[in-house]
Design an enzyme around this catalytic site. Sequence first.
Site, PDB file in Angstrom:
ATOM      1  N   CYS A 144       0.824  -1.228  -0.168  1.00  0.00           N
ATOM      2  CA  CYS A 144      -0.050   0.022  -0.114  1.00  0.00           C
ATOM      3  C   CYS A 144       0.635   1.295   0.040  1.00  0.00           C
ATOM      4  CB  CYS A 144      -0.999  -0.088   1.095  1.00  0.00           C
ATOM      5  SG  CYS A 144       0.027  -0.193   2.767  1.00  0.00           S
ATOM      6  N   HIS A 159      -1.476   1.561   7.448  1.00  0.00           N
ATOM      7  CA  HIS A 159      -2.237   1.605   5.907  1.00  0.00           C
ATOM      8  C   HIS A 159      -2.079   2.920   5.479  1.00  0.00           C
ATOM      9  CE1 HIS A 159      -4.025  -0.120   2.521  1.00  0.00           C
ATOM     10  NE2 HIS A 159      -5.135   0.522   2.647  1.00  0.00           N
ATOM     11  N   ASN A 202      -8.413   3.973  -2.285  1.00  0.00           N
ATOM     12  CA  ASN A 202      -7.402   2.814  -1.597  1.00  0.00           C
ATOM     13  C   ASN A 202      -6.909   1.885  -2.692  1.00  0.00           C
ATOM     14  OD1 ASN A 202      -6.717   0.951   0.451  1.00  0.00           O
ATOM     15  ND2 ASN A 202      -8.790   0.555   1.139  1.00  0.00           N
TER      16      ASN A 202
END
Length: 311
Positions: free
Chosen positions: A122, A259, A279
Amino acid sequence: MKSRWATLLLLCCCCLGHGVARTWPRSHQREAAALRESLNRHRYLNSFSHDNSTAFYGLNQFSYLSPEEFKALYLGSKPAWSPRYPAAGQTPIPNVSLPLRFDWRDKHVVNQVRNQKMCGGCWAFSVVSAIESTCAIQGKPLDYLSVQQVIDCSFNNYGCSGGSPLSALSWLNETQVKLVEDSEYPFKAENGLCRYFPQSQSGVSIKDFSAYDFSGQEDEMAKALLSFGPLVVIVDAVSWQDYLGGVIQHHCSSGEANHAVLITGFDKTGNTPYWIVHNSWGNSWGIEGYAHVKMGDNVCGIADSVSAVFV
């Protein structure tokens, strides 16, 4: 039910922090237990819903993972170990007036949501997505740049076992590496050997970046978004395992970063203002791959570690 997991899942992921590979045995009994746990968790999470704007939770592609599996795959085990930068090194934020709603997607400068799959990259996806959008804002084509190049070559991170967006940006800035197109160096959801390209290779290098702590100053953060482009942020996404839609207002904390995502806009037109969050879990998650996170209260620590990229 969606496709079954393999008997052994090799988990080599964390999004932030130095992760450790783990093996999770899969079975019908284990999946059923995880599903029962998910249903109980959804009832608890949804008990906080007081109006139509509050986030709601339910079954999605992560429902057959236990919370421990989800954390190991997508969130890691440690808070972000990103460096802190002094205010003297920050690019000043212009004092622009804020509209009630703004979204860089309306300008056609944001790529579609990608899927990091079972790679804890990520940190790389958020950085590369920001660079893609910043280039497009300047009038260049909106191309998909190589996330795999950052995963393989950013020597101060841990590839699919985790990393820090700020460390990746620092590496890009110091080395002036040119990011090539995704088609030239495609994503394979696992670590690989770094591929080097000649200086004549076309690509994108960054000129600089700025890192900010906007906790308690989310209007300033919105001004940075308008002025500089989509922003890389680090959040606590533990409860995002079950997210389906609505505005996230509970179930996450500041100071628990795990994250990395990209903010593309905000919306203050309703009763609950929110950030629009891009995302990297595919477009079947959340709101076509996006989440809405309440503005103003540093929900999920969304304002703690914010980065803008300049190309």
